[in-house]
Design an enzyme around this catalytic site. Structure first.
Site, PDB file in Angstrom:
ATOM      1  N   LYS A 164       0.842  -1.203   0.000  1.00  0.00           N
ATOM      2  CA  LYS A 164       0.000   0.000   0.000  1.00  0.00           C
ATOM      3  C   LYS A 164       0.877   1.254   0.000  1.00  0.00           C
ATOM      4  O   LYS A 164       0.549   2.264  -0.641  1.00  0.00           O
ATOM      5  CB  LYS A 164      -0.909  -0.004   1.228  1.00  0.00           C
ATOM      6  CG  LYS A 164      -1.766   1.261   1.390  1.00  0.00           C
ATOM      7  CD  LYS A 164      -2.625   1.544   0.169  1.00  0.00           C
ATOM      8  CE  LYS A 164      -3.739   2.540   0.436  1.00  0.00           C
ATOM      9  NZ  LYS A 164      -3.393   3.744   1.149  1.00  0.00           N
ATOM     10  N   GLU A 171       1.073   6.664  -6.782  1.00  0.00           N
ATOM     11  CA  GLU A 171      -0.013   7.645  -6.889  1.00  0.00           C
ATOM     12  C   GLU A 171       0.543   9.073  -6.863  1.00  0.00           C
ATOM     13  O   GLU A 171       0.102   9.932  -7.628  1.00  0.00           O
ATOM     14  CB  GLU A 171      -0.983   7.421  -5.734  1.00  0.00           C
ATOM     15  CG  GLU A 171      -2.129   8.398  -5.643  1.00  0.00           C
ATOM     16  CD  GLU A 171      -2.916   8.177  -4.369  1.00  0.00           C
ATOM     17  OE1 GLU A 171      -3.061   9.135  -3.587  1.00  0.00           O
ATOM     18  OE2 GLU A 171      -3.377   7.037  -4.133  1.00  0.00           O
TER      19      GLU A 171
END
Length: 297
Positions: A164, A171
């Protein structure tokens, strides 16, 4: 399944709602929310039938650490804790070992999907033993998108939060690239329809993505983004990703640059650029005062 959800904010509250929509029984607790079903962690544990499954969805750092420590005293052998916040992966092993000594299982879960997750589903990335992950699989299956996909058992304890973290680093880079592309098109004086350009890219192009969909939506609402400041916080995972890249000698220039760009966004008057301006003035006479720079002179 029956599940305890600790933390009913933007993520935890929507996750609890999605799970209820899917037929699960969720007992929710949040010290700061009136939507809670119980008033204390002890009451939440008492409400759940053994063996219990409890999902912790509170801010990373001290809130998570104190919550898990308290759960360690309240839960019993055979219970399972799922830690779904944006915690540093290095903290997971110590927490898992402390709980394991009491016979309590531990799974770390990275969750992506934001405020849209309730309707669209979430991406779930978990770390832990196969037995513990399988036990909670009905919950994971209900949280991911209805069309399938969106779930990975990435590895042992810590792997869920690690992937993550990398996801969020990627991102950062993608968001920065879209931002730079937007600024370049606006500055060119050649492109009359910047929002329409991003909208056109949503179909058939190699850069189509959910982030592009969200950018197109934002530009539809505010074509010149005039209601926003050019200021971006970082949640921590970008820093951790860069540090992990250093630790493993993995070059990550795009992610690193995007993190530094966020730091730069918080400076009204960059000290570094003051040095650049001073040097240009010294060797070339390129003096720019604050009044000139602001358009006042």
């Amino acid at each position: 399944m029956q599940l305890g959800m600790i933390g009913l904010g933007k993520m935890g509250g929507n996750m609890a709602a999605r799970l209820r929509d899917k037929g699960h029984e969720v007992v929710g607790y949040d010290a700061f929310s009136e939507e809670r079903d119980v008033d204390t962690l002890a009451a939440l544990v008492d409400r759940l039938a053994a063996p219990r499954v409890v999902w912790v969805m509170v801010p990373a750092g001290d809130p998570t650490a104190s919550t898990i420590a308290e759960l360690g005293d309240l839960l019993a052998e055979g219970d399972l804790v799922i830690e779904g916040g944006n915690s540093h992966y290095a903290d997971d092993r110590a927490r898992a070992e402390e709980l394991s000594a009491k016979g309590i299982g531990y799974v770390d879960a990275g969750v992506s999907g934001g405020v849209w997750g309730r309707s669209n589903g979430y991406g779930i990335m978990v770390g832990g033993s196969a037995e513990d992950v399988e036990r909670a699989r009905p919950v994971f299956d209900s949280l991911v998108p209805d069309e399938g996909g969106g779930f990975v058992h990435a590895g042992r304890v810590g792997a869920g939060h690690f992937v993550k973290m990398v996801h969020n680093g990627i991102e950062y880079g993608m968001m920065q690239a879209f931002g730079e592309g937007y600024e370049l098109m606006v500055a060119s004086g050649l492109v009359d329809n910047v929002p329409g350009t991003f909208e056109s890219w949503r179909e058939g192009t190699v850069v189509r993505s959910w982030l592009l969909d969200l950018l197109s939506r934002a530009l539809e609402e505010d074509p010149e983004l005039s209601r926003l400041r050019g200021y971006a916080e970082d949640s921590g995972e970008g820093r951790w990703t860069v540090q992990a890249a250093v630790d493993h000698a993995v070059p990550a220039p795009a992610i690193t640059a995007s993190l530094y760009a966020r730091f730069a966004s918080r400076q009204d008057d960059s000290p570094a650029m003051k040095v650049v301006a001073a040097l240009r003035n010294q060797f070339g006479g390129h003096a720019v005062t604050k009044a000139e720079d602001s358009g006042d002179a």
